[in-house]
Scaffold this motif. Structure first.
Motif, PDB file in Angstrom:
ATOM      1  N   UNK A  41      99.845 -43.972  42.580  1.00  0.00           N
ATOM      2  CA  UNK A  41      99.828 -44.744  44.040  1.00  0.00           C
ATOM      3  C   UNK A  41      99.671 -46.269  43.697  1.00  0.00           C
ATOM      4  N   UNK A  42      99.472 -47.075  44.571  1.00  0.00           N
ATOM      5  CA  UNK A  42      99.473 -48.482  44.396  1.00  0.00           C
ATOM      6  C   UNK A  42      98.329 -48.818  43.472  1.00  0.00           C
ATOM      7  N   UNK A  43      97.339 -48.428  44.092  1.00  0.00           N
ATOM      8  CA  UNK A  43      95.737 -48.886  43.307  1.00  0.00           C
ATOM      9  C   UNK A  43      95.881 -48.326  41.793  1.00  0.00           C
ATOM     10  N   UNK A  51     104.076 -51.709  37.372  1.00  0.00           N
ATOM     11  CA  UNK A  51     104.864 -51.689  38.631  1.00  0.00           C
ATOM     12  C   UNK A  51     105.652 -50.410  39.106  1.00  0.00           C
ATOM     13  N   UNK A  52     105.672 -49.429  37.999  1.00  0.00           N
ATOM     14  CA  UNK A  52     106.285 -48.241  38.253  1.00  0.00           C
ATOM     15  C   UNK A  52     105.353 -47.098  38.973  1.00  0.00           C
ATOM     16  N   UNK A  53     105.971 -46.488  39.631  1.00  0.00           N
ATOM     17  CA  UNK A  53     105.060 -45.385  40.379  1.00  0.00           C
ATOM     18  C   UNK A  53     105.285 -44.234  39.514  1.00  0.00           C
ATOM     19  N   UNK A  54     106.155 -43.815  39.042  1.00  0.00           N
ATOM     20  CA  UNK A  54     106.202 -42.615  38.092  1.00  0.00           C
ATOM     21  C   UNK A  54     106.335 -43.201  36.579  1.00  0.00           C
ATOM     22  N   UNK A  55     105.551 -42.704  35.656  1.00  0.00           N
ATOM     23  CA  UNK A  55     105.235 -43.298  34.222  1.00  0.00           C
ATOM     24  C   UNK A  55     105.055 -41.941  33.352  1.00  0.00           C
TER      25      UNK A  55
END
Length: 325
Positions: A41-43, A51-55
Protein backbone atom coordinates in the motif's frame (compact mmCIF):
# COMPACT_ATOMS: atom_id res chain seq x y z
CA UNK A 1 -14.11 -2.89 2.25
CA UNK A 2 -17.82 -2.13 2.05
CA UNK A 3 -19.38 0.62 4.10
CA UNK A 4 -20.16 -0.47 7.66
CA UNK A 5 -22.66 1.38 9.86
CA UNK A 6 -22.69 1.34 13.63
CA UNK A 7 -25.74 2.29 15.76
CA UNK A 8 -24.52 5.87 16.04
CA UNK A 9 -24.52 6.33 12.29
CA UNK A 10 -20.73 6.46 11.71
CA UNK A 11 -19.71 5.12 8.31
CA UNK A 12 -16.46 3.10 7.98
CA UNK A 13 -14.98 3.23 4.53
CA UNK A 14 -11.81 1.76 3.05
CA UNK A 15 -10.36 5.25 2.73
CA UNK A 16 -11.07 6.22 6.36
CA UNK A 17 -9.81 2.86 7.65
CA UNK A 18 -6.56 3.11 5.64
CA UNK A 19 -6.02 6.72 6.67
CA UNK A 20 -6.51 5.81 10.35
CA UNK A 21 -4.02 2.95 10.43
CA UNK A 22 -1.49 4.91 8.38
CA UNK A 23 -1.55 7.70 10.96
CA UNK A 24 -0.68 5.01 13.50
CA UNK A 25 2.33 3.92 11.43
CA UNK A 26 0.71 0.70 10.23
CA UNK A 27 1.24 -0.29 6.58
CA UNK A 28 -0.58 -3.11 4.73
CA UNK A 29 1.10 -5.58 2.41
CA UNK A 30 0.64 -9.04 0.95
CA UNK A 31 2.96 -11.43 -0.81
CA UNK A 32 2.68 -14.49 -2.98
CA UNK A 33 5.18 -17.31 -2.34
CA UNK A 34 4.48 -18.88 -5.72
CA UNK A 35 4.66 -15.70 -7.78
CA UNK A 36 7.36 -14.20 -5.57
CA UNK A 37 5.64 -10.84 -5.69
CA UNK A 38 4.63 -8.39 -2.97
CA UNK A 39 1.73 -5.93 -3.01
CA UNK A 40 2.38 -2.72 -1.08
CA UNK A 41 0.00 0.00 0.00
CA UNK A 42 1.03 3.64 -0.09
CA UNK A 43 2.75 3.68 3.31
CA UNK A 44 4.54 0.42 2.51
CA UNK A 45 5.88 2.00 -0.65
CA UNK A 46 7.22 4.86 1.47
CA UNK A 47 8.90 2.40 3.84
CA UNK A 48 10.62 0.60 0.95
CA UNK A 49 11.25 3.81 -1.00
CA UNK A 50 9.52 2.63 -4.15
CA UNK A 51 6.69 4.05 -6.28
CA UNK A 52 5.54 0.59 -7.39
CA UNK A 53 2.63 -1.13 -5.70
CA UNK A 54 3.66 -4.59 -6.95
CA UNK A 55 7.34 -5.45 -6.44
CA UNK A 56 9.37 -8.67 -6.81
CA UNK A 57 10.17 -10.04 -3.37
CA UNK A 58 13.84 -10.37 -4.25
CA UNK A 59 13.98 -6.62 -4.94
CA UNK A 60 12.73 -6.01 -1.40
CA UNK A 61 15.24 -8.45 0.05
CA UNK A 62 18.04 -6.54 -1.70
CA UNK A 63 17.03 -3.37 0.18
CA UNK A 64 17.26 -4.96 3.63
CA UNK A 65 20.29 -4.06 5.70
CA UNK A 66 23.00 -6.69 5.01
CA UNK A 67 23.37 -7.39 8.73
CA UNK A 68 19.67 -8.29 9.01
CA UNK A 69 19.01 -9.85 5.61
CA UNK A 70 19.71 -13.55 6.26
CA UNK A 71 17.67 -13.77 9.46
CA UNK A 72 14.89 -11.68 7.97
CA UNK A 73 14.61 -14.00 4.94
CA UNK A 74 14.35 -17.05 7.20
CA UNK A 75 11.62 -15.38 9.28
CA UNK A 76 9.82 -14.29 6.11
CA UNK A 77 9.83 -17.83 4.74
CA UNK A 78 8.62 -19.28 8.05
CA UNK A 79 5.66 -16.88 8.09
CA UNK A 80 4.20 -18.71 5.10
CA UNK A 81 3.80 -22.09 6.78
CA UNK A 82 3.99 -21.82 10.58
CA UNK A 83 0.40 -21.46 11.88
CA UNK A 84 1.02 -18.94 14.64
CA UNK A 85 1.36 -15.20 15.18
CA UNK A 86 4.79 -13.85 14.22
CA UNK A 87 6.77 -10.67 14.60
CA UNK A 88 10.26 -9.97 13.29
CA UNK A 89 12.19 -6.72 13.00
CA UNK A 90 14.76 -5.58 10.44
CA UNK A 91 16.24 -2.48 8.87
CA UNK A 92 15.57 -1.13 5.41
CA UNK A 93 18.71 0.59 4.15
CA UNK A 94 22.01 1.16 5.93
CA UNK A 95 23.69 3.81 8.03
CA UNK A 96 22.15 6.26 10.50
CA UNK A 97 19.16 6.89 8.19
CA UNK A 98 18.11 3.21 8.05
CA UNK A 99 14.45 2.61 8.84
CA UNK A 100 13.48 -0.08 11.33
CA UNK A 101 10.27 -1.97 10.52
CA UNK A 102 8.47 -4.77 12.28
CA UNK A 103 6.66 -7.39 10.17
CA UNK A 104 3.65 -8.85 11.96
CA UNK A 105 0.86 -11.25 11.08
CA UNK A 106 -0.41 -14.82 11.44
CA UNK A 107 1.35 -17.62 9.59
CA UNK A 108 -0.07 -20.60 7.77
CA UNK A 109 -3.50 -20.75 6.13
CA UNK A 110 -5.02 -18.34 8.66
CA UNK A 111 -3.00 -15.50 7.19
CA UNK A 112 -3.78 -16.24 3.54
CA UNK A 113 -6.37 -15.00 1.11
CA UNK A 114 -6.06 -17.26 -1.88
CA UNK A 115 -2.43 -17.29 -2.95
CA UNK A 116 -1.54 -14.18 -0.98
CA UNK A 117 -0.17 -13.97 2.57
CA UNK A 118 -1.49 -10.82 4.24
CA UNK A 119 0.26 -8.94 7.05
CA UNK A 120 1.31 -5.50 8.28
CA UNK A 121 4.49 -3.48 8.70
CA UNK A 122 5.06 -1.12 11.62
CA UNK A 123 7.63 1.67 11.61
CA UNK A 124 9.55 1.05 14.85
CA UNK A 125 12.55 3.28 14.08
CA UNK A 126 12.01 5.58 17.06
CA UNK A 127 11.73 2.72 19.52
CA UNK A 128 14.80 0.97 18.14
CA UNK A 129 16.92 4.11 18.32
CA UNK A 130 15.78 4.68 21.89
CA UNK A 131 16.76 1.10 22.76
CA UNK A 132 20.15 1.58 21.10
CA UNK A 133 20.74 4.81 23.05
CA UNK A 134 19.87 2.99 26.27
CA UNK A 135 22.29 0.16 25.46
CA UNK A 136 25.05 2.66 24.69
CA UNK A 137 24.38 4.48 27.94
CA UNK A 138 24.52 1.23 29.90
CA UNK A 139 27.75 0.21 28.17
CA UNK A 140 29.27 3.64 28.79
CA UNK A 141 28.31 3.50 32.47
CA UNK A 142 29.85 0.04 32.82
CA UNK A 143 32.98 1.27 31.07
CA UNK A 144 33.27 4.31 33.33
CA UNK A 145 32.77 2.26 36.50
CA UNK A 146 35.38 -0.24 35.33
CA UNK A 147 37.84 2.55 34.55
CA UNK A 148 37.24 4.17 37.93
CA UNK A 149 37.95 0.91 39.76
CA UNK A 150 41.10 0.46 37.69
CA UNK A 151 42.29 3.98 38.54
CA UNK A 152 41.44 3.51 42.22
CA UNK A 153 43.24 0.15 42.42
CA UNK A 154 46.31 1.49 40.63
CA UNK A 155 46.37 4.67 42.71
CA UNK A 156 46.06 2.73 45.97
CA UNK A 157 48.98 0.51 45.03
CA UNK A 158 51.23 3.45 44.10
CA UNK A 159 50.36 5.47 47.22
CA UNK A 160 50.94 2.41 49.40
CA UNK A 161 54.47 1.97 48.02
CA UNK A 162 55.40 5.54 48.89
CA UNK A 163 53.65 5.80 52.28
CA UNK A 164 55.76 6.08 55.44
CA UNK A 165 52.90 5.44 57.87
CA UNK A 166 49.28 4.34 57.93
CA UNK A 167 47.95 7.87 58.73
CA UNK A 168 49.99 9.36 55.86
CA UNK A 169 48.72 6.67 53.51
CA UNK A 170 45.08 7.27 54.52
CA UNK A 171 45.37 11.06 54.22
CA UNK A 172 47.13 10.99 50.85
CA UNK A 173 44.75 8.43 49.38
CA UNK A 174 41.70 10.34 50.66
CA UNK A 175 42.89 13.56 49.04
CA UNK A 176 43.56 11.84 45.73
CA UNK A 177 40.15 10.18 45.71
CA UNK A 178 38.69 13.61 46.42
CA UNK A 179 40.37 14.92 43.27
CA UNK A 180 38.95 12.03 41.27
CA UNK A 181 35.49 12.89 42.60
CA UNK A 182 35.89 16.54 41.57
CA UNK A 183 37.08 15.53 38.12
CA UNK A 184 34.21 13.08 37.68
CA UNK A 185 31.68 15.73 38.73
CA UNK A 186 33.14 18.19 36.23
CA UNK A 187 33.10 15.60 33.46
CA UNK A 188 29.47 14.68 34.21
CA UNK A 189 28.32 18.29 34.02
CA UNK A 190 30.32 18.76 30.82
CA UNK A 191 28.59 15.77 29.23
CA UNK A 192 25.31 17.62 29.64
CA UNK A 193 26.35 21.09 28.55
CA UNK A 194 29.53 21.03 26.49
CA UNK A 195 29.78 17.87 24.39
CA UNK A 196 31.66 16.05 27.11
CA UNK A 197 34.74 18.29 27.25
CA UNK A 198 36.19 20.02 30.31
CA UNK A 199 38.17 23.24 29.98
CA UNK A 200 41.55 22.87 31.63
CA UNK A 201 41.27 26.35 33.08
CA UNK A 202 38.15 25.25 34.98
CA UNK A 203 39.89 22.10 36.18
CA UNK A 204 43.01 24.01 37.29
CA UNK A 205 40.93 26.57 39.16
CA UNK A 206 39.04 23.81 40.95
CA UNK A 207 42.15 21.92 42.02
CA UNK A 208 44.03 25.08 43.06
CA UNK A 209 41.04 26.58 44.89
CA UNK A 210 42.36 25.58 48.37
CA UNK A 211 45.47 27.70 47.72
CA UNK A 212 43.91 30.79 46.12
CA UNK A 213 43.37 32.76 49.33
CA UNK A 214 46.69 34.35 50.19
CA UNK A 215 48.51 32.70 47.31
CA UNK A 216 50.08 34.44 44.34
CA UNK A 217 48.63 32.28 41.59
CA UNK A 218 48.03 33.12 37.95
CA UNK A 219 46.04 30.84 35.65
CA UNK A 220 46.14 31.66 31.94
CA UNK A 221 44.81 28.73 29.94
CA UNK A 222 43.17 29.16 26.54
CA UNK A 223 39.57 28.04 26.07
CA UNK A 224 40.83 25.75 23.31
CA UNK A 225 42.83 23.79 25.90
CA UNK A 226 40.37 21.11 26.93
CA UNK A 227 40.25 17.57 28.25
CA UNK A 228 38.23 15.02 26.32
CA UNK A 229 35.73 12.95 28.36
CA UNK A 230 38.13 10.02 28.80
CA UNK A 231 41.10 12.15 29.93
CA UNK A 232 39.62 14.42 32.62
CA UNK A 233 40.88 12.22 35.45
CA UNK A 234 44.36 12.13 33.89
CA UNK A 235 44.67 15.91 33.82
CA UNK A 236 43.19 16.15 37.32
CA UNK A 237 45.81 13.79 38.71
CA UNK A 238 48.64 15.70 36.99
CA UNK A 239 47.51 19.06 38.35
CA UNK A 240 46.90 17.62 41.79
CA UNK A 241 50.35 16.05 41.91
CA UNK A 242 51.99 19.34 40.94
CA UNK A 243 49.91 21.26 43.48
CA UNK A 244 50.62 18.78 46.28
CA UNK A 245 54.36 18.88 45.61
CA UNK A 246 54.31 22.67 45.46
CA UNK A 247 52.43 22.89 48.76
CA UNK A 248 55.11 20.73 50.39
CA UNK A 249 58.27 22.20 48.91
CA UNK A 250 57.51 25.02 46.46
CA UNK A 251 55.62 28.21 45.79
CA UNK A 252 52.35 27.11 47.38
CA UNK A 253 54.08 26.52 50.73
CA UNK A 254 54.30 30.29 51.11
CA UNK A 255 56.11 33.21 49.59
CA UNK A 256 56.26 32.02 46.00
CA UNK A 257 54.55 32.75 42.71
CA UNK A 258 52.82 30.15 40.58
CA UNK A 259 51.83 30.63 36.95
CA UNK A 260 49.90 28.01 35.02
CA UNK A 261 49.54 28.52 31.26
CA UNK A 262 47.98 26.42 28.53
CA UNK A 263 48.12 26.87 24.78
CA UNK A 264 46.96 24.90 21.75
CA UNK A 265 49.13 25.18 18.65
CA UNK A 266 48.13 23.07 15.69
CA UNK A 267 47.40 19.59 16.99
CA UNK A 268 49.44 19.95 20.20
CA UNK A 269 48.49 21.15 23.67
CA UNK A 270 51.23 22.64 25.88
CA UNK A 271 50.62 23.08 29.59
CA UNK A 272 53.27 24.87 31.66
CA UNK A 273 53.54 25.07 35.47
CA UNK A 274 56.11 27.64 36.60
CA UNK A 275 57.06 28.40 40.20
CA UNK A 276 59.30 31.36 41.02
CA UNK A 277 60.86 32.69 44.21
CA UNK A 278 60.04 29.46 45.98
CA UNK A 279 61.39 29.00 49.49
CA UNK A 280 65.01 27.95 49.61
CA UNK A 281 65.93 24.41 50.53
CA UNK A 282 63.62 22.65 48.06
CA UNK A 283 64.95 19.21 47.31
CA UNK A 284 65.27 18.35 43.62
CA UNK A 285 63.60 15.08 42.73
CA UNK A 286 65.68 12.29 41.26
CA UNK A 287 62.74 11.25 39.11
CA UNK A 288 62.20 7.96 40.90
CA UNK A 289 59.58 8.91 43.47
CA UNK A 290 55.85 8.38 43.49
CA UNK A 291 55.10 11.75 41.90
CA UNK A 292 57.47 11.18 39.02
CA UNK A 293 56.11 7.70 38.38
CA UNK A 294 52.57 9.01 38.40
CA UNK A 295 53.38 11.88 36.03
CA UNK A 296 55.28 9.65 33.63
CA UNK A 297 52.59 6.98 33.60
CA UNK A 298 49.80 9.49 33.07
CA UNK A 299 51.43 11.82 30.54
CA UNK A 300 53.38 9.33 28.48
CA UNK A 301 51.16 6.26 28.62
CA UNK A 302 47.65 7.61 29.06
CA UNK A 303 47.90 10.89 27.14
CA UNK A 304 50.60 9.90 24.65
CA UNK A 305 52.76 12.96 25.33
CA UNK A 306 55.99 14.03 26.98
CA UNK A 307 57.16 16.38 29.71
CA UNK A 308 60.22 18.13 31.09
CA UNK A 309 60.80 19.28 34.65
CA UNK A 310 63.58 21.63 35.73
CA UNK A 311 64.27 22.47 39.36
CA UNK A 312 66.64 25.35 40.10
CA UNK A 313 67.61 27.68 42.87
CA UNK A 314 64.72 30.05 42.15
CA UNK A 315 61.96 27.59 41.53
CA UNK A 316 60.57 24.97 39.20
CA UNK A 317 59.46 24.78 35.62
CA UNK A 318 57.30 21.91 34.42
CA UNK A 319 56.05 21.68 30.86
CA UNK A 320 54.05 18.93 29.20
CA UNK A 321 53.12 18.52 25.54
CA UNK A 322 50.32 16.19 24.48
CA UNK A 323 48.00 15.75 21.50
CA UNK A 324 45.18 18.32 21.60
CA UNK A 325 41.65 17.04 22.10
Amino acid sequence: MSETHDPNGYVWTLASFTDTIHRGGVALWAWSPTRRLAQLDGLCQEFWETSDSIVPIDDLFARVNPEDRHTMMLDWAASETEPQPYSFDFRIGAGPAARWVSARGVGGEAGKVGDWVQAIFLDVTRQKRAEEAERLLTAELAHRVSNMFTVARSLTAIVARGATSTPDFAEDLSKRFGVLHEATALATRAQIGDQGIVRLRTLAERILSPYLNGGNIGIDIDDAAVAAPGTVNDYAMILHELATNSAKYGALSGGGTLTVTGRVTGDALTLAWVEESAPSGAVASDGGGFGSRLLRQTIERSLGGSFVREIGGTGLRFEMRVPAA
